[in-house]
Design a protein around this motif. Structure first.
Motif, PDB file in Angstrom:
ATOM      1  N   UNK A 146      36.805  34.733  47.912  1.00  0.00           N
ATOM      2  CA  UNK A 146      37.475  33.719  48.281  1.00  0.00           C
ATOM      3  C   UNK A 146      38.419  33.102  46.981  1.00  0.00           C
ATOM      4  N   UNK A 147      37.938  33.747  45.835  1.00  0.00           N
ATOM      5  CA  UNK A 147      38.736  33.169  44.510  1.00  0.00           C
ATOM      6  C   UNK A 147      39.856  33.942  44.315  1.00  0.00           C
ATOM      7  N   UNK A 148      39.958  35.293  45.085  1.00  0.00           N
ATOM      8  CA  UNK A 148      41.068  36.253  45.085  1.00  0.00           C
ATOM      9  C   UNK A 148      41.977  36.055  46.292  1.00  0.00           C
ATOM     10  N   UNK A 149      41.556  35.373  47.308  1.00  0.00           N
ATOM     11  CA  UNK A 149      42.292  35.256  48.570  1.00  0.00           C
ATOM     12  C   UNK A 149      43.160  33.944  48.379  1.00  0.00           C
ATOM     13  N   UNK A 150      42.223  32.864  47.406  1.00  0.00           N
ATOM     14  CA  UNK A 150      43.290  31.460  47.383  1.00  0.00           C
ATOM     15  C   UNK A 150      43.027  31.142  45.923  1.00  0.00           C
ATOM     16  N   UNK A 151      43.912  31.777  44.895  1.00  0.00           N
ATOM     17  CA  UNK A 151      43.674  31.846  43.682  1.00  0.00           C
ATOM     18  C   UNK A 151      44.039  30.397  43.235  1.00  0.00           C
ATOM     19  N   UNK A 152      43.539  29.846  42.161  1.00  0.00           N
ATOM     20  CA  UNK A 152      43.721  28.397  41.574  1.00  0.00           C
ATOM     21  C   UNK A 152      45.075  28.420  40.702  1.00  0.00           C
ATOM     22  N   UNK A 153      45.231  29.451  39.995  1.00  0.00           N
ATOM     23  CA  UNK A 153      46.279  29.585  39.070  1.00  0.00           C
ATOM     24  C   UNK A 153      47.112  30.616  39.542  1.00  0.00           C
ATOM     25  N   UNK A 154      48.642  30.575  39.680  1.00  0.00           N
ATOM     26  CA  UNK A 154      49.423  31.327  40.023  1.00  0.00           C
ATOM     27  C   UNK A 154      49.822  32.422  39.054  1.00  0.00           C
ATOM     28  N   UNK A 155      50.026  33.505  39.540  1.00  0.00           N
ATOM     29  CA  UNK A 155      50.256  34.676  38.331  1.00  0.00           C
ATOM     30  C   UNK A 155      51.894  34.168  37.816  1.00  0.00           C
ATOM     31  N   UNK A 156      51.987  34.352  36.451  1.00  0.00           N
ATOM     32  CA  UNK A 156      53.314  34.384  35.907  1.00  0.00           C
ATOM     33  C   UNK A 156      53.765  35.668  35.354  1.00  0.00           C
ATOM     34  N   UNK A 157      54.856  35.845  35.863  1.00  0.00           N
ATOM     35  CA  UNK A 157      55.721  37.330  35.563  1.00  0.00           C
ATOM     36  C   UNK A 157      56.179  37.112  33.939  1.00  0.00           C
ATOM     37  N   UNK A 158      56.014  38.060  33.124  1.00  0.00           N
ATOM     38  CA  UNK A 158      56.496  38.190  31.796  1.00  0.00           C
ATOM     39  C   UNK A 158      57.677  39.077  31.692  1.00  0.00           C
ATOM     40  N   UNK A 159      58.047  39.983  32.717  1.00  0.00           N
ATOM     41  CA  UNK A 159      59.134  40.759  32.833  1.00  0.00           C
ATOM     42  C   UNK A 159      60.461  40.317  33.184  1.00  0.00           C
ATOM     43  N   UNK A 160      60.840  38.803  33.167  1.00  0.00           N
ATOM     44  CA  UNK A 160      61.988  38.335  33.811  1.00  0.00           C
ATOM     45  C   UNK A 160      62.974  38.195  32.611  1.00  0.00           C
ATOM     46  N   UNK A 161      64.055  38.808  32.863  1.00  0.00           N
ATOM     47  CA  UNK A 161      65.125  38.497  31.859  1.00  0.00           C
ATOM     48  C   UNK A 161      65.797  37.050  32.010  1.00  0.00           C
ATOM     49  N   UNK A 162      66.233  36.682  30.863  1.00  0.00           N
ATOM     50  CA  UNK A 162      66.267  35.007  30.686  1.00  0.00           C
ATOM     51  C   UNK A 162      67.218  34.447  31.732  1.00  0.00           C
ATOM     52  N   UNK A 163      68.302  35.274  32.158  1.00  0.00           N
ATOM     53  CA  UNK A 163      69.161  34.909  33.250  1.00  0.00           C
ATOM     54  C   UNK A 163      68.502  34.646  34.606  1.00  0.00           C
ATOM     55  N   UNK A 164      67.456  35.561  34.641  1.00  0.00           N
ATOM     56  CA  UNK A 164      66.771  35.407  36.016  1.00  0.00           C
ATOM     57  C   UNK A 164      65.537  34.198  35.926  1.00  0.00           C
ATOM     58  N   UNK A 165      65.168  34.025  34.790  1.00  0.00           N
ATOM     59  CA  UNK A 165      64.147  32.991  34.522  1.00  0.00           C
ATOM     60  C   UNK A 165      64.513  31.720  34.613  1.00  0.00           C
ATOM     61  N   UNK A 166      65.655  31.317  34.875  1.00  0.00           N
ATOM     62  CA  UNK A 166      66.136  29.785  35.027  1.00  0.00           C
ATOM     63  C   UNK A 166      65.224  29.108  35.734  1.00  0.00           C
ATOM     64  N   UNK A 167      64.855  27.801  35.371  1.00  0.00           N
ATOM     65  CA  UNK A 167      63.773  26.783  35.824  1.00  0.00           C
ATOM     66  C   UNK A 167      62.425  27.634  35.965  1.00  0.00           C
ATOM     67  N   UNK A 168      62.256  28.638  35.551  1.00  0.00           N
ATOM     68  CA  UNK A 168      61.119  29.307  35.369  1.00  0.00           C
ATOM     69  C   UNK A 168      60.145  28.716  34.341  1.00  0.00           C
ATOM     70  N   UNK A 169      60.577  28.438  33.301  1.00  0.00           N
ATOM     71  CA  UNK A 169      59.758  27.906  32.099  1.00  0.00           C
ATOM     72  C   UNK A 169      59.472  26.399  32.458  1.00  0.00           C
TER      73      UNK A 169
END
Length: 83
Positions: A54-77
């Motif tokens: 159940x913890x893998x089915x409904x995680x409490x924390x959403x995974x964050x991507x670290x491979x995004x370029x700055x122009x695509x990460x707008x609003x992400x941070x």
């Protein structure tokens, strides 16, 4: 399957195994110890499996991507409270 219903299906199987072990334990002086050990083992294995599933089915924390370029990460941070 990937749904919460699988947890209930496994619970029904564990209950069936527990009832079966109640009647199929060897007769003798240690019959109560055998029953308790088998049923508690099944119950604890089910609880650990269900929590992990159940913890893998409904995680409490959403995974964050670290491979995004700055122009695509707008609003992400700002969304994730970074910076």
């Amino acid at each position: 399957m990937s749904s919460g219903a699988e947890v209930l299906y496994v619970l029904i199987a564990v209950i069936g195994l527990s009832v079966g072990s109640w009647y199929l334990t060897p007769k003798g002086d240690n019959q109560t110890v055998w029953r308790s050990s088998i049923i508690l083992t099944l119950a604890m294995c089910y609880i650990m499996w269900a929590l992990t599933y159940l913890s893998q089915l409904h995680p409490l924390i959403q995974p964050m991507r670290s491979d995004l370029r700055p122009e695509f990460a707008e609003g992400y941070s700002e969304y994730y409270g970074m910076e």
